[in-house]
Design an enzyme around this catalytic site. Structure first.
Site, PDB file in Angstrom:
ATOM      1  N   ALA A  27       5.711  -4.270  -5.729  1.00  0.00           N
ATOM      2  CA  ALA A  27       5.346  -3.709  -4.427  1.00  0.00           C
ATOM      3  C   ALA A  27       3.845  -3.762  -4.200  1.00  0.00           C
ATOM      4  O   ALA A  27       3.188  -2.742  -3.976  1.00  0.00           O
ATOM      5  CB  ALA A  27       5.859  -2.277  -4.322  1.00  0.00           C
ATOM      6  N   GLY A  54       2.310  -4.749  -1.617  1.00  0.00           N
ATOM      7  CA  GLY A  54       2.028  -4.235  -0.280  1.00  0.00           C
ATOM      8  C   GLY A  54       2.040  -2.730  -0.218  1.00  0.00           C
ATOM      9  O   GLY A  54       1.290  -2.126   0.552  1.00  0.00           O
ATOM     10  N   ASP A  55       2.876  -2.095  -1.021  1.00  0.00           N
ATOM     11  CA  ASP A  55       2.940  -0.633  -1.051  1.00  0.00           C
ATOM     12  C   ASP A  55       1.829  -0.038  -1.910  1.00  0.00           C
ATOM     13  O   ASP A  55       1.072   0.831  -1.466  1.00  0.00           O
ATOM     14  CB  ASP A  55       4.295  -0.171  -1.598  1.00  0.00           C
ATOM     15  N   ILE A  56       1.740  -0.492  -3.150  1.00  0.00           N
ATOM     16  CA  ILE A  56       0.795   0.131  -4.074  1.00  0.00           C
ATOM     17  C   ILE A  56      -0.638  -0.234  -3.726  1.00  0.00           C
ATOM     18  O   ILE A  56      -1.549   0.603  -3.817  1.00  0.00           O
ATOM     19  CB  ILE A  56       1.151  -0.228  -5.526  1.00  0.00           C
ATOM     20  N   ALA A  69      -1.437   2.025  -0.998  1.00  0.00           N
ATOM     21  CA  ALA A  69      -1.576   3.381  -1.508  1.00  0.00           C
ATOM     22  C   ALA A  69      -2.963   3.621  -2.087  1.00  0.00           C
ATOM     23  O   ALA A  69      -3.568   4.685  -1.883  1.00  0.00           O
ATOM     24  CB  ALA A  69      -0.514   3.647  -2.577  1.00  0.00           C
TER      25      ALA A  69
END
Length: 412
Positions: A185, A187-189, A192
């Site tokens: 992930a 794109g997520d992490i 974040a």
């Protein structure tokens, strides 16, 4: 490292950097929950606001376990929600909205990762919260940001913004389809991390000025930053995934693959010396960095012949010993058993509640700070587990008032 363990109990006397920081998180899936989980590991308190009945979408992901009441708790949720408390509120109801605004006054940070504009329609955008809490730090994480993007109406998950960053096309070969989510992930992490940085900077700014602020993090912005070689290399004349004259490839050993990176002439000389071909350092074919790539087939044969009787770790260790950066390509099972991962407490064991013996493994805290204890960590919250306690503690509601809200579907 097991849930609840403390690496060094004596360090607890020093506290944690974010002790006393309180975060109200209207969050789901992974990007924002990963950020707020990291903030809890630095000492912040996080109250997670979930939808009545269904909760965070990440609870419904697969693979999954079940909680003590038999409800699904998916892997996405398990990875990103340690150390939090959960309450359920219907944000679409007027009373639910008012509860959130009342709660917001008592928190340093309000964080949300709804689709851009969604909370504005619910009356819970930055301006709405700042009207009742001017000093609030309000973090918005969305696919394309809170303003200015022509893509604002598009939904987004990590692979979508990863694709739009250009990195998939840069790495795609021939007519092959793109490899989706090649590094988990990102794109997520990646998003974040920028969210955490923004919150920390905004809290520092508030300390200096007394003013709150809106931290607006777009997942696509984060990916353009994380995949900086796409635009930078294009501007310098490289096209079609070219990385320039850099030896950065994988080679086969006895039991698998290892990766080597060589970008300087002295590193190349050490590499060919290590594999028993020192004459290649003076070979015209390899006189330039481009020559390393033009004759990669020759190099590959030499490196793989040398590594044929070695494990991937042995080959990487041998090259590392002479100053050539190299590492084995580890399998999932090898990562779980890796001594570095164990030594750095980078896996947390979360016991299952559905009778399965193997604990769920969640990555540990990658931020190591001297004088600050790691752990103890607490399990993920069950859906709405803390609703009553939070309403009583924060807003002073009695049992009858909470029961009435629950009967009307305002809380869960």
């Amino acid at each position: 490292m097991k849930l609840g363990d403390v690496v060094d109990p004596d360090d607890l006397v020093h506290g944690r950097p974010l002790d006393g920081v309180r975060i109200l998180a209207l969050e789901q899936m992974q990007a924002l929950p990963w950020a707020t989980q990291l903030l809890t590991r630095l000492g912040a308190e996080v109250v997670k606001v979930e939808a009545v009945g269904t909760g965070d979408q990440g609870r419904g992901s697969l693979p999954a376990m079940t909680d003590p009441e038999g409800r699904r708790v998916g892997a996405t949720f398990l990875r990103t929600n340690l150390n939090k408390r959960s309450m359920c509120v219907d944000l679409k109801s007027d009373r639910g909205r008012q509860l959130v605004l009342d709660l917001a006054r008592r928190f340093d940070v309000v964080a949300e990762n709804f689709k851009g504009g969604a909370l504005a329609r619910l009356g819970l955008a930055y301006d709405d919260v700042a009207a009742v809490h001017p000093a609030v730090v309000y973090l918005s994480v969305s696919g394309f940001g809170s303003s200015g993007s022509p893509y604002a109406d598009m939904p987004a998950f990590a692979p979508i913004v990863e694709a739009m960053s250009g990195i998939y096309e840069m790495k795609r070969q021939g007519d092959d389809p793109p490899v989706v989510a090649p590094v988990g992930a990102l794109g997520d992490i990646g998003t974040a991390l920028f969210g955490v940085i923004g919150v920390l900077a905004a809290l520092r700014h508030r300390d200096q000025t007394g003013r709150g602020s809106h931290v607006d993090v777009a997942m696509l912005d984060a990916m353009v930053a994380m995949t900086d070689i796409v635009t930078n290399f294009w501007s310098m004349g490289l096209r079609g995934g070219e990385l320039g004259p850099l030896l950065m490839h994988g080679f086969r050993a006895r039991d698998g693959w290892f990766v080597v990176q060589v970008g300087r002439e002295h590193q190349f000389a050490r590499l060919v010396e290590a594999i028993g071909r020192p004459e290649w350092a003076a070979d015209e074919r390899f006189a330039t960095r481009q020559g390393w790539l033009d004759h990669l087939d020759v190099l590959r044969d030499g490196i793989e012949t040398w590594a044929a009787d070695k494990t991937s770790m042995e080959a990487a260790r041998a090259l590392g010993a002479v100053g050539v950066a190299s590492g084995p390509c580890l399998s999932d099972e090898q990562v779980v058993a890796d001594p570095h991962v164990a030594a750095r407490n980078m896996l947390v064991e979360v016991p299952r509640t559905d009778g399965v013996e193997q604990p769920v493994l969640v990555p540990g805290n990658p931020v190591k700070i001297s004088g600050v204890a790691e752990g103890p960590e607490t399990r993920v919250p069950w859906l709405g587990e803390h609703t009553d306690a939070i309403l009583a503690e924060e807003l002073g509601l009695d049992a009858d008032s909470i029961a009435a809200l629950r009967a009307d579907g305002v809380v869960g």
